[in-house]
Design an enzyme around this catalytic site. Structure first.
Site, PDB file in Angstrom:
ATOM      1  N   TYR A 242     -37.188 -60.409 -39.051  1.00  0.00           N
ATOM      2  CA  TYR A 242     -36.304 -60.100 -37.913  1.00  0.00           C
ATOM      3  C   TYR A 242     -34.924 -59.682 -38.411  1.00  0.00           C
ATOM      4  O   TYR A 242     -34.415 -58.608 -38.064  1.00  0.00           O
ATOM      5  CB  TYR A 242     -36.178 -61.313 -36.970  1.00  0.00           C
ATOM      6  CG  TYR A 242     -34.966 -61.236 -36.062  1.00  0.00           C
ATOM      7  CD1 TYR A 242     -34.894 -60.293 -35.039  1.00  0.00           C
ATOM      8  CD2 TYR A 242     -33.871 -62.087 -36.243  1.00  0.00           C
ATOM      9  CE1 TYR A 242     -33.762 -60.208 -34.219  1.00  0.00           C
ATOM     10  CE2 TYR A 242     -32.753 -62.011 -35.430  1.00  0.00           C
ATOM     11  CZ  TYR A 242     -32.695 -61.064 -34.417  1.00  0.00           C
ATOM     12  OH  TYR A 242     -31.577 -60.977 -33.618  1.00  0.00           O
TER      13      TYR A 242
ATOM     14  N   LYS B  74     -32.831 -56.065 -38.216  1.00  0.00           N
ATOM     15  CA  LYS B  74     -31.502 -55.901 -37.603  1.00  0.00           C
ATOM     16  C   LYS B  74     -30.502 -55.352 -38.637  1.00  0.00           C
ATOM     17  O   LYS B  74     -29.642 -54.538 -38.312  1.00  0.00           O
ATOM     18  CB  LYS B  74     -30.990 -57.241 -37.052  1.00  0.00           C
ATOM     19  CG  LYS B  74     -31.787 -57.818 -35.894  1.00  0.00           C
ATOM     20  CD  LYS B  74     -31.741 -56.984 -34.625  1.00  0.00           C
ATOM     21  CE  LYS B  74     -30.414 -57.016 -33.928  1.00  0.00           C
ATOM     22  NZ  LYS B  74     -30.465 -56.266 -32.625  1.00  0.00           N
TER      23      LYS B  74
ATOM     24  N   THR C 208     -26.497 -59.311 -35.123  1.00  0.00           N
ATOM     25  CA  THR C 208     -26.594 -60.773 -35.209  1.00  0.00           C
ATOM     26  C   THR C 208     -25.941 -61.308 -36.484  1.00  0.00           C
ATOM     27  O   THR C 208     -25.887 -60.602 -37.509  1.00  0.00           O
ATOM     28  CB  THR C 208     -28.085 -61.180 -35.182  1.00  0.00           C
ATOM     29  OG1 THR C 208     -28.209 -62.550 -35.558  1.00  0.00           O
ATOM     30  CG2 THR C 208     -28.938 -60.356 -36.146  1.00  0.00           C
ATOM     31  N   ASP C 209     -25.513 -62.574 -36.434  1.00  0.00           N
ATOM     32  CA  ASP C 209     -24.965 -63.215 -37.639  1.00  0.00           C
ATOM     33  C   ASP C 209     -26.035 -63.372 -38.721  1.00  0.00           C
ATOM     34  O   ASP C 209     -25.716 -63.587 -39.896  1.00  0.00           O
ATOM     35  CB  ASP C 209     -24.331 -64.577 -37.302  1.00  0.00           C
ATOM     36  CG  ASP C 209     -25.291 -65.593 -36.700  1.00  0.00           C
ATOM     37  OD1 ASP C 209     -26.471 -65.267 -36.476  1.00  0.00           O
ATOM     38  OD2 ASP C 209     -24.848 -66.738 -36.439  1.00  0.00           O
ATOM     39  N   GLU C 210     -27.316 -63.251 -38.336  1.00  0.00           N
ATOM     40  CA  GLU C 210     -28.391 -63.474 -39.310  1.00  0.00           C
ATOM     41  C   GLU C 210     -28.443 -62.401 -40.388  1.00  0.00           C
ATOM     42  O   GLU C 210     -29.103 -62.576 -41.404  1.00  0.00           O
ATOM     43  CB  GLU C 210     -29.747 -63.585 -38.593  1.00  0.00           C
ATOM     44  CG  GLU C 210     -29.768 -64.739 -37.625  1.00  0.00           C
ATOM     45  CD  GLU C 210     -31.159 -65.232 -37.247  1.00  0.00           C
ATOM     46  OE1 GLU C 210     -32.138 -64.783 -37.849  1.00  0.00           O
ATOM     47  OE2 GLU C 210     -31.234 -66.081 -36.346  1.00  0.00           O
TER      48      GLU C 210
HETATM   49  P1  NAD Z   1     -34.512 -60.960 -25.530  1.00  0.00           P
HETATM   50  O1  NAD Z   1     -35.675 -61.097 -26.437  1.00  0.00           O
HETATM   51  O2  NAD Z   1     -34.267 -61.989 -24.489  1.00  0.00           O
HETATM   52  O3  NAD Z   1     -34.577 -59.543 -24.779  1.00  0.00           O
HETATM   53  C1  NAD Z   1     -34.898 -58.354 -25.416  1.00  0.00           C
HETATM   54  C2  NAD Z   1     -35.078 -57.285 -24.347  1.00  0.00           C
HETATM   55  O4  NAD Z   1     -35.354 -56.036 -25.009  1.00  0.00           O
HETATM   56  C3  NAD Z   1     -36.251 -57.556 -23.391  1.00  0.00           C
HETATM   57  O5  NAD Z   1     -35.869 -57.300 -22.073  1.00  0.00           O
HETATM   58  C4  NAD Z   1     -37.323 -56.556 -23.849  1.00  0.00           C
HETATM   59  O6  NAD Z   1     -38.202 -56.152 -22.811  1.00  0.00           O
HETATM   60  C5  NAD Z   1     -36.459 -55.412 -24.340  1.00  0.00           C
HETATM   61  N1  NAD Z   1     -37.152 -54.547 -25.307  1.00  0.00           N
HETATM   62  C6  NAD Z   1     -37.827 -54.935 -26.420  1.00  0.00           C
HETATM   63  N2  NAD Z   1     -38.341 -53.863 -27.051  1.00  0.00           N
HETATM   64  C7  NAD Z   1     -37.946 -52.767 -26.343  1.00  0.00           C
HETATM   65  C8  NAD Z   1     -38.132 -51.370 -26.507  1.00  0.00           C
HETATM   66  N3  NAD Z   1     -38.847 -50.882 -27.522  1.00  0.00           N
HETATM   67  N4  NAD Z   1     -37.581 -50.543 -25.609  1.00  0.00           N
HETATM   68  C9  NAD Z   1     -36.863 -51.032 -24.545  1.00  0.00           C
HETATM   69  N5  NAD Z   1     -36.667 -52.341 -24.346  1.00  0.00           N
HETATM   70  C10 NAD Z   1     -37.186 -53.205 -25.231  1.00  0.00           C
HETATM   71  O7  NAD Z   1     -33.241 -60.797 -26.478  1.00  0.00           O
HETATM   72  P2  NAD Z   1     -31.772 -61.404 -26.384  1.00  0.00           P
HETATM   73  O8  NAD Z   1     -31.795 -62.791 -26.889  1.00  0.00           O
HETATM   74  O9  NAD Z   1     -31.213 -61.117 -25.055  1.00  0.00           O
HETATM   75  O10 NAD Z   1     -31.030 -60.507 -27.482  1.00  0.00           O
HETATM   76  C11 NAD Z   1     -30.444 -59.274 -27.121  1.00  0.00           C
HETATM   77  C12 NAD Z   1     -29.841 -58.652 -28.378  1.00  0.00           C
HETATM   78  O11 NAD Z   1     -28.873 -59.528 -28.945  1.00  0.00           O
HETATM   79  C13 NAD Z   1     -30.858 -58.375 -29.484  1.00  0.00           C
HETATM   80  O12 NAD Z   1     -30.556 -57.135 -30.089  1.00  0.00           O
HETATM   81  C14 NAD Z   1     -30.659 -59.522 -30.466  1.00  0.00           C
HETATM   82  O13 NAD Z   1     -30.997 -59.126 -31.784  1.00  0.00           O
HETATM   83  C15 NAD Z   1     -29.179 -59.779 -30.309  1.00  0.00           C
HETATM   84  N6  NAD Z   1     -28.743 -61.170 -30.583  1.00  0.00           N
HETATM   85  C16 NAD Z   1     -29.304 -62.226 -29.890  1.00  0.00           C
HETATM   86  C17 NAD Z   1     -28.817 -63.512 -30.103  1.00  0.00           C
HETATM   87  C18 NAD Z   1     -29.368 -64.704 -29.358  1.00  0.00           C
HETATM   88  O14 NAD Z   1     -28.985 -65.832 -29.674  1.00  0.00           O
HETATM   89  N7  NAD Z   1     -30.227 -64.549 -28.378  1.00  0.00           N
HETATM   90  C19 NAD Z   1     -27.774 -63.721 -31.032  1.00  0.00           C
HETATM   91  C20 NAD Z   1     -27.271 -62.619 -31.726  1.00  0.00           C
HETATM   92  C21 NAD Z   1     -27.736 -61.355 -31.490  1.00  0.00           C
HETATM   93  O1  DAU Z   2     -28.124 -66.453 -34.967  1.00  0.00           O
HETATM   94  C1  DAU Z   2     -28.436 -65.487 -34.004  1.00  0.00           C
HETATM   95  C2  DAU Z   2     -29.920 -65.486 -33.765  1.00  0.00           C
HETATM   96  O2  DAU Z   2     -30.230 -66.675 -33.061  1.00  0.00           O
HETATM   97  C3  DAU Z   2     -30.434 -64.269 -32.997  1.00  0.00           C
HETATM   98  O3  DAU Z   2     -30.176 -63.108 -33.744  1.00  0.00           O
HETATM   99  C4  DAU Z   2     -31.935 -64.407 -32.713  1.00  0.00           C
HETATM  100  O4  DAU Z   2     -32.388 -63.331 -31.909  1.00  0.00           O
HETATM  101  C5  DAU Z   2     -32.179 -65.712 -31.986  1.00  0.00           C
HETATM  102  O5  DAU Z   2     -33.568 -65.904 -31.807  1.00  0.00           O
HETATM  103  C6  DAU Z   2     -31.582 -66.884 -32.773  1.00  0.00           C
HETATM  104  O6  DAU Z   2     -32.319 -67.120 -33.992  1.00  0.00           O
HETATM  105  P1  DAU Z   2     -32.623 -68.611 -34.504  1.00  0.00           P
HETATM  106  O7  DAU Z   2     -33.786 -68.561 -35.400  1.00  0.00           O
HETATM  107  O8  DAU Z   2     -31.397 -69.261 -35.025  1.00  0.00           O
HETATM  108  O9  DAU Z   2     -32.967 -69.302 -33.079  1.00  0.00           O
HETATM  109  P2  DAU Z   2     -34.162 -70.280 -32.638  1.00  0.00           P
HETATM  110  O10 DAU Z   2     -33.839 -70.707 -31.258  1.00  0.00           O
HETATM  111  O11 DAU Z   2     -35.506 -69.706 -32.895  1.00  0.00           O
HETATM  112  O12 DAU Z   2     -33.960 -71.512 -33.618  1.00  0.00           O
HETATM  113  C7  DAU Z   2     -32.728 -72.218 -33.675  1.00  0.00           C
HETATM  114  C8  DAU Z   2     -32.878 -73.344 -34.689  1.00  0.00           C
HETATM  115  O13 DAU Z   2     -33.813 -74.292 -34.180  1.00  0.00           O
HETATM  116  C9  DAU Z   2     -33.439 -72.891 -36.019  1.00  0.00           C
HETATM  117  O14 DAU Z   2     -32.809 -73.620 -37.065  1.00  0.00           O
HETATM  118  C10 DAU Z   2     -34.917 -73.238 -35.952  1.00  0.00           C
HETATM  119  C11 DAU Z   2     -34.929 -74.474 -35.080  1.00  0.00           C
HETATM  120  N1  DAU Z   2     -36.154 -74.620 -34.227  1.00  0.00           N
HETATM  121  C12 DAU Z   2     -36.534 -73.572 -33.455  1.00  0.00           C
HETATM  122  C13 DAU Z   2     -37.651 -73.657 -32.650  1.00  0.00           C
HETATM  123  C14 DAU Z   2     -38.081 -72.476 -31.798  1.00  0.00           C
HETATM  124  C15 DAU Z   2     -36.859 -75.817 -34.250  1.00  0.00           C
HETATM  125  O15 DAU Z   2     -36.494 -76.781 -34.941  1.00  0.00           O
HETATM  126  N2  DAU Z   2     -37.970 -75.903 -33.448  1.00  0.00           N
HETATM  127  C16 DAU Z   2     -38.407 -74.875 -32.660  1.00  0.00           C
HETATM  128  O16 DAU Z   2     -39.450 -75.005 -31.973  1.00  0.00           O
END
Ligand code: NAD
Ligand code: DAU
Length: 333
Positions: A147, A151, A123-125
């Site tokens: 988190y 990562k 992730t970019d985080e």
């Molecule tokens: P998500 O939370 O929707 O899904 C995570 C999945 O992993 C679920 O299906 C869960 O059951 C499975 N899981 C969790 N723990 C497990 C374990 N111990 N063994 C097997 N399976 C397990 O996540 P997402 O948003 O689809 O993110 C997928 C990946 O991309 C993650 O690694 C996350 O860090 C990364 N990522 C997400 C975002 C985003 O915006 N959603 C951005 C950048 C990177």
């Molecule tokens: O940047 C990549 C990441 O993006 C991934 O690695 C993470 O898995 C994914 O959860 C996401 O993280 P963020 O913290 O950026 O996403 P989130 O949707 O939780 O929040 C996005 C922005 O919105 C953040 O600035 C917090 C704000 N927010 C979030 C929630 C849930 C609110 O203002 N209110 C809310 O209820």
């Protein structure tokens, strides 16, 4: 190619599996997923009978299960993780277990069975927050939440397995994804579904935090590019080139849904809230990738998807565990 996809029942993993099965008729995928609260078999209903797809319920921390599958594949793509920043602030243990220890188990398997590639979905985080300019792949790692720290630890483990053992690891670091099948705790699906039900939209702090939004299918094509052309030992940023503040995003969602701005409810800020993320993606672009879809268009499509698929998200929002979690931690929305 035989691929072990982990965490394929989540948001990005399920979109990726469907993308790959549609694009490559010769690829076979085994999906290993623990089915945590975020894993959902409904996400893969369209492909559950596809002969090139197999689902196995299991934990990436379980060496025995991982080795049993890893023995028969050419590569691993690790999506499995605990992913919600707010949950990591309340309880970090499961993040460290899955995101760090789970990655170690997968890397060991990739080493043992001499896989052709191991892709770590990061992730970019991991770079932390940036006020001006953008992070490139050489930028220092400075995570600010449990988190992102978990990562980052996984990324460092990946690097060490490449340097020490020559495991062909490639890392992708993407910005915030949005699109269909995203669990309704993340800001876009949470705000869309709350607005549909005329419930308040809890906006953290001053609402001026900036995120770079990437349509999930553009992330899938970026990961596919890395799978085909990425160099072992390298990191690739994947961003959407759509930076907007949370307040702008919230207003866009309300406008599209024709709902009043009075639904916006300013609430206390997230602890350690990163102000802005921004990625320089020129490295991946040199391999021929670029985000194809426009933000306004895909945001509308995504909203449309949540309107049509109310049954999908209603079940998750009404889930007893989710309700308990919200009560326990006094979360609105
Ligand atoms: P998500 O939370 O929707 O899904 C995570 C999945 O992993 C679920 O299906 C869960 O059951 C499975 N899981 C969790 N723990 C497990 C374990 N111990 N063994 C097997 N399976 C397990 O996540 P997402 O948003 O689809 O993110 C997928 C990946 O991309 C993650 O690694 C996350 O860090 C990364 N990522 C997400 C975002 C985003 O915006 N959603 C951005 C950048 C990177
Ligand atoms: O940047 C990549 C990441 O993006 C991934 O690695 C993470 O898995 C994914 O959860 C996401 O993280 P963020 O913290 O950026 O996403 P989130 O949707 O939780 O929040 C996005 C922005 O919105 C953040 O600035 C917090 C704000 N927010 C979030 C929630 C849930 C609110 O203002 N209110 C809310 O209820």
């Amino acid at each position: 190619m035989n691929i072990l996809v982990t965490g394929g029942c989540g948001f990005i993993g399920s979109n990726f599996i469907k993308y790959i099965l549609k694009k490559y008729s010769s690829y076979k995928i085994v999906n290993l997923d623990k089915l945590t609260y975020a894993g959902n078999l409904d996400n893969l209903k369209d492909v559950e009978k596809n002969k090139n797809y197999k689902f196995i319920k299991g934990d990436i921390c379980n060496k025995r299960i991982v080795e049993k599958i890893a023995k028969h594949v050419d590569c691993i793509i690790n999506f499995a993780a605990e992913t919600h920043v707010d949950r990591s602030i309340l309880e970090a243990g499961s993040f460290i277990k899955t995101d760090v220890y789970g990655t170690y188990i997968l890397l060991e398997a990739a080493k043992k069975y001499r896989h052709k590639k191991y892709i770590q979905i990061s992730t970019d985080e991991v770079y932390g927050s940036i006020d001006k300019g953008s992070f490139n792949e050489e930028s220092r790692l400075k995570p600010n939440s449990p988190y992102s720290a978990s990562k980052t630890s996984a990324d460092l483990l990946c690097r060490s397995y490449f340097v020490t053992y020559g495991v062909p690891v490639v890392i992708t670091r993407s910005s915030n994804n949005y699109g269909p099948y995203q669990y309704p705790e993340k800001v876009i699906p949470l705000f869309i579904t709350n607005a549909i039900e005329d419930k308040p939209l809890p906006l953290y702090g001053d609402g001026k935090n900036v995120r770079d939004w990437l349509y999930v299918m553009d992330n899938c094509s970026g990961i596919d590019t890395v799978l085909c052309k990425g160099t072992a030992g390298e990191v690739y940023n994947i961003g959407g080139d759509n930076e907007i503040t949370n307040i702008e995003l919230t207003k866009s969602i309300l406008k599209i849904l024709n709902k009043p701005f009075s639904l916006i409810k300013p609430v206390a800020d997230r602890l350690g809230h990163d102000r802005r993320y921004s990625l320089d993606c020129s490295k991946l672009m040199k391999l021929g990738w670029k985000p194809k879809r426009k933000f306004n268009e895909t945001l509308k499509e995504t909203i449309e998807w949540y309107i049509v698929n109310k049954k999908w998200w209603k079940k998750l929002k009404d889930n007893k565990f989710n309700q308990y979690y919200k009560r326990q931690y006094k979360i609105s929305g």
